[in-house]
Design a protein around this motif. Structure first.
Motif, short mmCIF file in Angstrom:
data_model
loop_
_atom_site.label_atom_id
_atom_site.label_comp_id
_atom_site.label_asym_id
_atom_site.label_seq_id
_atom_site.Cartn_x
_atom_site.Cartn_y
_atom_site.Cartn_z
N ASP A 288 21.38 -11.19 20.39
CA ASP A 288 20.19 -12.04 20.24
C ASP A 288 20.31 -13.12 19.16
OD1 ASP A 288 19.20 -10.55 22.26
OD2 ASP A 288 17.44 -9.79 21.21
N PRO A 289 20.86 -12.81 17.97
CA PRO A 289 20.97 -13.89 16.97
C PRO A 289 21.82 -15.06 17.43
CG PRO A 289 21.24 -11.74 15.93
CD PRO A 289 21.26 -11.51 17.41
N ILE A 290 22.90 -14.76 18.14
CA ILE A 290 23.77 -15.83 18.65
C ILE A 290 23.02 -16.66 19.69
CG2 ILE A 290 25.91 -16.36 19.88
CD1 ILE A 290 27.08 -13.78 18.76
N ILE A 291 22.35 -15.97 20.61
CA ILE A 291 21.64 -16.68 21.68
C ILE A 291 20.50 -17.50 21.11
CG2 ILE A 291 20.24 -16.37 23.76
CD1 ILE A 291 21.88 -13.78 24.28
N ASP A 292 19.71 -16.93 20.22
CA ASP A 292 18.56 -17.65 19.65
C ASP A 292 19.02 -18.88 18.85
OD1 ASP A 292 16.85 -15.78 20.74
OD2 ASP A 292 16.73 -14.56 18.91
N GLU A 293 20.08 -18.72 18.07
CA GLU A 293 20.58 -19.86 17.29
C GLU A 293 21.10 -20.96 18.20
OE1 GLU A 293 23.91 -20.87 13.81
OE2 GLU A 293 23.81 -18.87 14.73
N ARG A 294 21.80 -20.57 19.26
CA ARG A 294 22.36 -21.57 20.18
C ARG A 294 21.25 -22.33 20.91
NH1 ARG A 294 27.32 -21.34 22.98
NH2 ARG A 294 28.00 -19.78 21.46
N ILE A 295 20.21 -21.63 21.30
CA ILE A 295 19.07 -22.30 21.96
C ILE A 295 18.45 -23.33 21.01
CG2 ILE A 295 16.71 -21.95 22.81
CD1 ILE A 295 17.65 -19.27 23.95
N GLN A 296 18.34 -22.97 19.74
CA GLN A 296 17.78 -23.90 18.77
C GLN A 296 18.68 -25.11 18.58
OE1 GLN A 296 14.67 -23.23 17.58
NE2 GLN A 296 14.76 -25.35 16.83
N GLN A 297 19.99 -24.89 18.61
CA GLN A 297 20.93 -26.00 18.47
C GLN A 297 20.76 -27.01 19.60
OE1 GLN A 297 24.68 -23.94 18.27
NE2 GLN A 297 24.63 -23.73 16.05
N TRP A 298 20.53 -26.51 20.82
CA TRP A 298 20.31 -27.40 21.95
C TRP A 298 18.97 -28.13 21.82
CZ3 TRP A 298 23.16 -28.99 26.17
CH2 TRP A 298 24.42 -28.40 26.30
N LYS A 299 17.96 -27.46 21.32
CA LYS A 299 16.65 -28.11 21.12
C LYS A 299 16.73 -29.19 20.06
CE LYS A 299 13.58 -24.30 22.49
NZ LYS A 299 12.54 -23.34 22.03
N ASN A 300 17.51 -28.93 19.00
CA ASN A 300 17.62 -29.89 17.90
C ASN A 300 18.58 -31.03 18.20
OD1 ASN A 300 15.89 -28.21 16.51
ND2 ASN A 300 17.52 -27.22 15.29
N GLY A 301 19.28 -30.95 19.31
CA GLY A 301 20.25 -31.97 19.63
C GLY A 301 21.59 -31.80 18.95
N GLU A 302 21.79 -30.64 18.29
CA GLU A 302 23.07 -30.38 17.63
C GLU A 302 24.18 -30.12 18.65
OE1 GLU A 302 22.85 -27.45 14.44
OE2 GLU A 302 20.68 -27.75 14.40
N LYS A 303 23.80 -29.68 19.83
CA LYS A 303 24.76 -29.47 20.92
C LYS A 303 24.30 -30.24 22.14
CE LYS A 303 26.92 -25.68 21.83
NZ LYS A 303 28.29 -25.97 21.35
N SER A 304 25.27 -30.81 22.83
CA SER A 304 24.94 -31.55 24.05
C SER A 304 25.94 -31.31 25.17
CB SER A 304 24.87 -33.06 23.76
OG SER A 304 26.11 -33.50 23.20
N ASP A 305 27.09 -30.71 24.83
CA ASP A 305 28.12 -30.42 25.83
C ASP A 305 28.41 -28.92 25.84
OD1 ASP A 305 28.56 -33.11 26.61
OD2 ASP A 305 29.71 -33.41 24.77
N PRO A 306 28.42 -28.30 27.02
CA PRO A 306 28.69 -26.86 27.09
C PRO A 306 30.13 -26.53 26.69
CG PRO A 306 27.63 -27.64 29.11
CD PRO A 306 28.05 -28.85 28.34
N GLU A 307 30.27 -25.50 25.86
CA GLU A 307 31.59 -25.01 25.48
C GLU A 307 31.88 -23.63 26.05
OE1 GLU A 307 32.08 -25.12 21.26
OE2 GLU A 307 31.31 -27.16 21.08
N ASP A 308 30.84 -22.95 26.50
CA ASP A 308 30.99 -21.62 27.06
C ASP A 308 29.82 -21.35 28.01
OD1 ASP A 308 28.83 -20.99 25.36
OD2 ASP A 308 30.19 -20.37 23.77
N LEU A 309 29.78 -20.14 28.57
CA LEU A 309 28.75 -19.83 29.57
C LEU A 309 27.36 -19.73 28.98
CD1 LEU A 309 30.64 -17.22 31.79
CD2 LEU A 309 30.11 -19.61 32.33
N LEU A 310 27.22 -19.38 27.72
CA LEU A 310 25.91 -19.40 27.09
C LEU A 310 25.34 -20.80 27.08
CD1 LEU A 310 23.53 -18.23 25.53
CD2 LEU A 310 24.94 -18.30 23.44
N ASP A 311 26.18 -21.76 26.73
CA ASP A 311 25.74 -23.16 26.77
C ASP A 311 25.33 -23.57 28.18
OD1 ASP A 311 26.09 -23.70 24.07
OD2 ASP A 311 28.19 -24.26 24.32
N VAL A 312 26.09 -23.12 29.16
CA VAL A 312 25.77 -23.46 30.55
C VAL A 312 24.38 -22.94 30.92
CG1 VAL A 312 26.37 -23.02 32.96
CG2 VAL A 312 28.17 -23.56 31.31
#
Length: 548
Positions: A288-312
């Motif tokens: 959960d900590p990894i997933i929650d942090e990654r979701i926030q990164q996508w919301k904040n615009g820190e991530k925009s390109d998928p690097e793994d299946l979680l990003d997908v």
């Protein structure tokens, strides 16, 4: 006045008499008509329904005479583990299909490949649902995933995501570098054990963690939740996570009383629910900590390109730009795929290696094939798999003779139907016996003997790990069949080929001349985890010695 009144009264009585006579006649006729119609409807009902019921096929043979209301649950509770009790009943009755009633649920064990094909091929659509099981309900947050979700809109939604976005051929190729990284780490870890621990390798631990590492790389781009060990092996965090995953696996479809009498749910009479909840919390502590942090990164615009299946999964959007999956759906889908990945390939590897240690001639043929196809100056790659048929035959034989679970994931009938001349009521739980299918003497010669050659009857045809005729059960088929066959096959191929190519294996001194192949009483694992001695068999420069 009196005469007139008398005349009027007499006239009224006469009319009333006529009315009464008419009413009586009408009532009599009406009553007679009702009686006649009643008899007619009664016999029509008997002809259409009762007569039809009498002509209806019987249920499969009952293995145990059921009690009122509870069925055979008392016998189930007295005979643990349940799967061995069911297999003993089937063997004693010499039955290929039978019925046991738990509560009001008809449980249908099947030992025949021919009958199994009728369930999962001929009538696949009818048996395309899953049972409502408390453990899977808890683990999947109310059936938000794919594997254990009953047939319906949620299943169709998640199946589409799984097939098109997670397990598609495009994604498989995209993630090859992550799989290669873990294959190299597997070799590095065992090589380091050869250098520092005298080559003594716990094969179960090694293979299970390799499978777990592959799926973690694919979803989280990480091998370790903690620091891991310097030699490439698992640390405390990986051990805790894996133990929780395996606990969840062992509890799903574990013949819990409340699965058959739902009104008992919440009472947790056998502690089943507590075990599942505690294991789920242990897994979620890392996920959960990894997933929650990654979701926030996508919301904040820190991530925009998928690097793994979680990003997908996070980046999936509908036509209006809204997320397709909720946070709980993402977490559930990842959990299901982690659970589905760990045990089957590692179990096949452990049993295959144990059998081959007891049959050195098989070991020799497999390593000779790898040396012929790959050589000794590079490591096996995924592109080599089509040319390693004997190695794949060894894996198929391990799946056939030593399946990971006693039954497939249960299928539930969506309507009344007939199979093999037997009536199968709506809501029945169908259990195909993996060991009975794979060890059926009507299908296999010397079914208890490990003979990879039995799978090599067609020259020039590249083997797969599935059998469309259900003569053995590796990955499920049909509408509810395993969607990760390609991924699962790749994991077990690489695991097996790398360990055979890179190391020679022997039985530890003091263990006797052969490996004990006894099964664990409560599961299909080896009773004693396989520990073997590994020695490098390739030139030193071929081994990946640096941490990737």
């Amino acid at each position: 006045m009196d005469n007139a009144a008398t005349a009027l009264w007499n006239s009224l009585l006469h009319q009333l008499s006529n009315v009464s006579s008419t009413f009586s006649t009408t009532f009599l006729r009406f009553s007679t008509t009702l009686v006649v119609m009643g008899f007619a409807l009664y016999y029509l009902y008997k002809f259409l329904f009762v007569g039809k019921s009498n002509m209806q096929p019987d249920l499969p043979p009952l293995l145990v005479k059921p009690w009122p209301i509870v069925g055979s649950l008392p016998e189930m509770l007295r005979n643990k583990p349940t799967f061995r009790w069911i297999h003993k009943l089937m063997e004693d009755a010499n039955a290929e299909i039978a019925c046991i009633r738990f509560g009001n649920v008809h449980v249908i064990p099947v030992f025949s490949s021919e009958i199994a094909r009728e369930f999962l091929k001929t009538q696949d659509v009818v048996f395309a649902s899953r049972p409502n099981i408390i453990s899977s309900h808890i683990a999947t947050k109310g059936y938000l995933g794919t594997v254990t979700t009953p047939m319906g809109d949620q299943y169709k939604k998640m199946r589409k995501v799984t097939v098109n976005e997670i397990l598609s051929p495009v994604r498989h190729r995209w993630l090859q570098d992550k799989r290669d990284k873990e294959a190299d780490n597997l070799v590095r870890y065992v090589y380091n054990l050869c250098m520092s621990a005298g080559g003594l390798v716990d094969v179960r631990v090694t293979t299970q963690h390799y499978c777990g590492n592959v799926i973690k790389q694919m979803f989280f781009s990480t091998r370790y939740f903690g620091k891991g060990k310097e030699n490439g092996g698992p640390g405390f965090e990986e051990e805790e996570h894996l133990n929780a995953v395996l606990t969840l696996l062992g509890q799903i479809f574990a013949f819990c009383v409340s699965d058959y009498i739902p009104m008992l749910r919440g009472l947790d009479l056998d502690g089943h629910e507590k075990i599942v909840k505690e294991a789920l919390r242990a897994v979620e502590k890392y996920h959960d900590p990894i997933i929650d942090e990654r979701i926030q990164q996508w919301k904040n615009g820190e991530k925009s390109d998928p690097e793994d299946l979680l990003d997908v999964l996070i980046s999936l959007k509908d036509g209006k730009g809204n997320p397709i999956l909720t946070v709980d759906e993402i977490k559930t889908e990842i959990l299901e795929l982690v659970i589905a990945t760990v045990d089957n390939p590692s179990n096949a590897m452990e049993w295959a290696l144990a059998e081959m240690l007891n049959h050195p001639e098989i070991f020799k043929k497999a390593t000779e094939e790898i040396d012929r196809v790959v050589g000794k100056e590079r490591l096996v790659e995924e592109s080599d798999f089509p040319n390693l048929n004997y190695v794949k035959a060894c894996i198929r034989e391990a799946f056939r003779l030593h399946p990971i679970a006693p039954f497939n994931v249960p299928h539930v009938s969506l309507e009344d139907t007939t199979v093999d001349g037997h009536f199968i009521p709506k809501g029945s739980h169908v259990l195909l016996s993996r060991p009975a299918l794979g060890r059926n003497p009507k299908v296999w010669e010397e079914p208890l003997k490990f003979k990879p050659e039995r799978h090599l009857k067609q020259d020039g045809v590249s083997l797969t790990l599935t059998d469309a005729d259900l003569r053995f059960f590796s990955f499920s088929i049909g509408l509810r069949g395993c969607k990760g066959i390609h991924l699962g096959s790749t994991i077990v191929f690489m695991l097996f080929a790398r360990l055979l190519q890179c190391f020679s294996w022997s039985i530890p001194p003091g263990n006797g001349p052969t490996i004990d192949l006894t099964e664990e009483e409560d599961s299909m694992y080896m009773a004693k985890p396989l520990v073997a001695v590994a020695k490098p068999r390739l030139p030193a420069h071929v081994y990946p010695v640096h941490l990737a």
